[in-house]
Structure formats: C-alpha cells, structure tokens
Motif scaffolding. Structure first.
Motif, PDB file in Angstrom:
ATOM      1  N   VAL A 143       3.217  -3.549  -4.406  1.00 38.33           N
ATOM      2  CA  VAL A 143       1.934  -3.639  -3.711  1.00 38.33           C
ATOM      3  C   VAL A 143       2.100  -3.136  -2.283  1.00 38.33           C
ATOM      4  N   ILE A 144       1.216  -2.236  -1.881  1.00 30.96           N
ATOM      5  CA  ILE A 144       1.178  -1.786  -0.489  1.00 30.96           C
ATOM      6  C   ILE A 144      -0.244  -1.939   0.029  1.00 30.96           C
ATOM      7  N   VAL A 145      -0.365  -1.995   1.349  1.00 26.34           N
ATOM      8  CA  VAL A 145      -1.653  -2.225   1.992  1.00 26.34           C
ATOM      9  C   VAL A 145      -1.897  -1.121   3.015  1.00 26.34           C
ATOM     10  N   ALA A 146      -3.140  -0.678   3.103  1.00 25.96           N
ATOM     11  CA  ALA A 146      -3.527   0.310   4.106  1.00 25.96           C
ATOM     12  C   ALA A 146      -4.885  -0.080   4.681  1.00 25.96           C
ATOM     13  N   VAL A 147      -5.135   0.315   5.916  1.00 25.40           N
ATOM     14  CA  VAL A 147      -6.370  -0.037   6.610  1.00 25.40           C
ATOM     15  C   VAL A 147      -7.170   1.233   6.880  1.00 25.40           C
ATOM     16  N   ASN A 148      -8.298   1.348   6.214  1.00 27.33           N
ATOM     17  CA  ASN A 148      -9.188   2.488   6.406  1.00 27.33           C
ATOM     18  C   ASN A 148     -10.177   2.191   7.544  1.00 27.33           C
ATOM     19  N   GLN A 149     -10.931   3.211   7.933  1.00 26.12           N
ATOM     20  CA  GLN A 149     -11.960   3.078   8.955  1.00 26.12           C
ATOM     21  C   GLN A 149     -11.371   2.632  10.284  1.00 26.12           C
ATOM     22  N   ALA A 150     -10.240   3.261  10.624  1.00 23.58           N
ATOM     23  CA  ALA A 150      -9.636   2.992  11.930  1.00 23.58           C
ATOM     24  C   ALA A 150     -10.593   3.349  13.053  1.00 23.58           C
ATOM     25  N   ASP A 151     -11.517   4.265  12.771  1.00 25.88           N
ATOM     26  CA  ASP A 151     -12.498   4.671  13.784  1.00 25.88           C
ATOM     27  C   ASP A 151     -13.491   3.561  14.107  1.00 25.88           C
ATOM     28  N   MET A 152     -13.554   2.545  13.240  1.00 26.45           N
ATOM     29  CA  MET A 152     -14.493   1.451  13.462  1.00 26.45           C
ATOM     30  C   MET A 152     -13.831   0.221  14.076  1.00 26.45           C
ATOM     31  N   ALA A 153     -12.518   0.266  14.269  1.00 28.76           N
ATOM     32  CA  ALA A 153     -11.831  -0.857  14.910  1.00 28.76           C
ATOM     33  C   ALA A 153     -12.304  -0.973  16.364  1.00 28.76           C
ATOM     34  N   MET A 154     -12.229  -2.147  16.920  1.00 24.32           N
ATOM     35  CA  MET A 154     -12.710  -2.419  18.280  1.00 24.32           C
ATOM     36  C   MET A 154     -14.175  -1.984  18.422  1.00 24.32           C
ATOM     37  N   ALA A 209      -0.078  10.060   6.673  1.00 29.49           N
ATOM     38  CA  ALA A 209       0.695   8.821   6.807  1.00 29.49           C
ATOM     39  C   ALA A 209       0.444   7.899   5.626  1.00 29.49           C
ATOM     40  N   LEU A 210      -0.782   7.908   5.118  1.00 27.36           N
ATOM     41  CA  LEU A 210      -1.088   7.100   3.937  1.00 27.36           C
ATOM     42  C   LEU A 210      -0.295   7.591   2.734  1.00 27.36           C
ATOM     43  N   MET A 211      -0.266   8.903   2.528  1.00 25.88           N
ATOM     44  CA  MET A 211       0.509   9.433   1.414  1.00 25.88           C
ATOM     45  C   MET A 211       1.998   9.174   1.608  1.00 25.88           C
ATOM     46  N   ASP A 212       2.475   9.299   2.843  1.00 24.98           N
ATOM     47  CA  ASP A 212       3.876   8.980   3.135  1.00 24.98           C
ATOM     48  C   ASP A 212       4.181   7.530   2.771  1.00 24.98           C
ATOM     49  N   HIS A 213       3.237   6.646   3.057  1.00 23.63           N
ATOM     50  CA  HIS A 213       3.386   5.217   2.767  1.00 23.63           C
ATOM     51  C   HIS A 213       3.525   4.993   1.256  1.00 23.63           C
ATOM     52  N   ILE A 214       2.712   5.691   0.495  1.00 18.80           N
ATOM     53  CA  ILE A 214       2.789   5.588  -0.969  1.00 18.80           C
ATOM     54  C   ILE A 214       4.144   6.076  -1.467  1.00 18.80           C
ATOM     55  N   ILE A 215       4.561   7.231  -0.968  1.00 19.31           N
ATOM     56  CA  ILE A 215       5.832   7.825  -1.409  1.00 19.31           C
ATOM     57  C   ILE A 215       7.012   6.941  -1.006  1.00 19.31           C
ATOM     58  N   ARG A 216       6.964   6.421   0.219  1.00 20.12           N
ATOM     59  CA  ARG A 216       8.070   5.604   0.731  1.00 20.12           C
ATOM     60  C   ARG A 216       8.294   4.351  -0.108  1.00 20.12           C
ATOM     61  N   HIS A 217       7.232   3.846  -0.710  1.00 18.14           N
ATOM     62  CA  HIS A 217       7.336   2.591  -1.452  1.00 18.14           C
ATOM     63  C   HIS A 217       7.145   2.761  -2.957  1.00 18.14           C
ATOM     64  N   MET A 218       7.411   3.964  -3.438  1.00 21.16           N
ATOM     65  CA  MET A 218       7.373   4.164  -4.886  1.00 21.16           C
ATOM     66  C   MET A 218       8.407   3.259  -5.560  1.00 21.16           C
ATOM     67  N   PRO A 219       8.103   2.768  -6.752  1.00 22.76           N
ATOM     68  CA  PRO A 219       9.001   1.817  -7.421  1.00 22.76           C
ATOM     69  C   PRO A 219      10.404   2.367  -7.640  1.00 22.76           C
ATOM     70  N   LYS A 220      11.349   1.452  -7.691  1.00 23.65           N
ATOM     71  CA  LYS A 220      12.745   1.830  -7.913  1.00 23.65           C
ATOM     72  C   LYS A 220      13.031   2.069  -9.386  1.00 23.65           C
ATOM     73  N   LYS A 221      12.183   1.505 -10.248  1.00 24.07           N
ATOM     74  CA  LYS A 221      12.396   1.655 -11.696  1.00 24.07           C
ATOM     75  C   LYS A 221      11.061   1.504 -12.405  1.00 24.07           C
ATOM     76  N   ARG A 222      11.058   1.786 -13.696  1.00 22.35           N
ATOM     77  CA  ARG A 222       9.856   1.617 -14.496  1.00 22.35           C
ATOM     78  C   ARG A 222       9.414   0.159 -14.473  1.00 22.35           C
ATOM     79  N   ARG A 223       8.128  -0.040 -14.556  1.00 22.46           N
ATOM     80  CA  ARG A 223       7.604  -1.399 -14.530  1.00 22.46           C
ATOM     81  C   ARG A 223       7.704  -2.013 -15.928  1.00 22.46           C
ATOM     82  N   PRO A 224       8.424  -3.091 -16.057  1.00 24.61           N
ATOM     83  CA  PRO A 224       8.548  -3.733 -17.388  1.00 24.61           C
ATOM     84  C   PRO A 224       7.244  -4.361 -17.828  1.00 24.61           C
ATOM     85  N   LYS A 225       7.072  -4.470 -19.118  1.00 20.32           N
ATOM     86  CA  LYS A 225       5.907  -5.137 -19.667  1.00 20.32           C
ATOM     87  C   LYS A 225       5.957  -6.615 -19.322  1.00 20.32           C
ATOM     88  N   ILE A 226       4.832  -7.168 -18.884  1.00 19.49           N
ATOM     89  CA  ILE A 226       4.764  -8.592 -18.540  1.00 19.49           C
ATOM     90  C   ILE A 226       4.626  -9.429 -19.796  1.00 19.49           C
TER      91      ILE A 226
END
Length: 226
Positions: A143-154, A209-226
């Motif tokens: 799970v990763i988190v990103a904040v959109n609408q930085a132009d609306m902050a403050m 930077a958002l795409m970099d964030h996704i790439i940086r935190h790509m999973p280390k292995k396949r996701r096992p079935k729950i």
C-alpha cells in the motif's frame, strides 16, 4: 508517460519474477481526483473526470498503461452510507480476487495506491478507508499513499498559477504535511506506510514523482493468495 521509466519497470518485474502487467488499484474518497490522476499518468484522457458532486467512477474500471503496468480505478467513498457500503464491498472483492499462473493461484491486485485530497483538512474518510477496507484485504507493504490537488493546499495560497508550481512556502507546508500524514497513518493503522508524495494532476505537477513512488515500492515478490 507511457514510456517513462519503461525499462526500469520491465527490469524490476523480470528480476523479481512478478506477474505482468502489474496491477495497481486506485482508491480514495470522492473528489480526490483518481480519474484525473490516471489521465495525467497516461498523458491522455483515459478516464472521465467528474464535476461538482456527480462523480464519474461508479464501478471499478481498468486502464493499461503498457504491457507491464495496469491501473484499476475504483468508486470513491463519501457519498452516503449505502453507497459507501456498496463501493467498499466492490473494492474488497477486487482486492481479494485471484488469478492463476502455471496452476498456482495469486492475488490479482499487486498494489493499492490510496489518493488523498491535498485541499482537505478532514482525512477521516481516507483513514477509515485505509483501515477498514484496504488494509483488511491487502498487506501494508503493498500500500502506498499519494496526495493530489497540491494546488489546493493552504486554500490555494502560494500556488503559482502561471508556472503551475508551488512557491517555497507551500513546498515547506506540503513536505511537513506528508510527514504528518505518515505519522497519523501509523497511529490510526499501526502500519508504517511509506511517506506520501504530493502532486497536482490538474497542472501535471510532480506526476513523475508519483510514478517514481509506484516504481520504488513495487512488490518484492508475487502476491500470494489470501
């Protein structure tokens, strides 16, 4: 952006033996700009953007950036109790869905990208979505988190509309806000999710930077079935 860091994405998926396309689900409250985020990442209109109080995304839809990366846009929460219950059920179902490769079952969704609204001071819905829906169905390291609408902050102050970029005072505020969100997520979910990145899909600011964030935190292995 369909060619942005394409070779890196391809190399990571191959070296880690991940299934491809890597499947990323976008989740967030109504109005956070998931559809506009997709359009910014793709560099073209692949998702309709809602206006006013009538969101466009009412069900999960998929868009493939290229053969190695695919996004799934989910309906936003915050439209009422009954609507939220229905949307949460659909998100949970998708997060728990499986796929089969070489007679082995794996989780279909590899990552969840939770998008927050940079112009909102009330993140209760977002934290509730993370804790009650997302983290109940997929592990925190996916799970990763990103904040959109930085132009609306403050309240939109210190955003330079002519350059489409934040001024230094807003940058400082946004950087502190990312650390604050990370800490609040730790306190509310007991999981240390990576420090969020901020961007503005409307101005196509920091989407690399958002795409970099996704790439940086790509999973280390396949996701096992729950």
């Amino acid at each position: 952006m369909n060619t942005y860091r394409f070779s890196d994405i391809q190399s990571i998926i191959a070296s880690r033996g991940l299934l491809y396309p890597l499947d990323v689900m976008l989740v967030g409250a109504t109005g956070t700009g998931k559809s506009s985020t997709l359009n910014a990442l793709f560099g073209s209109e692949v998702a309709k953007v809602g206006t006013g109080v009538d969101p466009e995304t009412q069900k999960i839809s998929s868009s493939r950036l290229h053969e190695y990366l695919r996004f799934h846009d989910s309906a936003g929460l915050g439209d009422g109790i009954e609507a939220d219950r229905h949307h949460a059920k659909n998100i949970t179902s998708q997060l728990l869905s499986t796929c089969t490769c070489n007679n082995e079952d794996y989780g279909f969704i590899d990552m969840a990208l939770v998008i927050l609204d940079g112009g909102s001071r009330d993140l209760g819905t977002a934290f509730d979505l993370l804790e009650r829906v997302v983290l109940e169905s997929i592990s925190g390291d996916r799970v990763i988190v990103a904040v959109n609408q930085a132009d609306m902050a403050m309240k939109g102050r210190y955003w330079n509309h002519s350059t489409g970029r934040p001024e230094p005072r807003l940058v400082d505020f946004l950087e502190n806000q990312m650390l604050s969100i990370q800490q609040r997520l730790l306190e509310s979910t007991s999981q240390r999710i990576p420090k969020p990145v901020y961007y503005s899909a409307a101005y196509n600011y920091n989407t690399d930077a958002l795409m970099d964030h996704i790439i940086r935190h790509m999973p280390k292995k396949r996701r096992p079935k729950i």
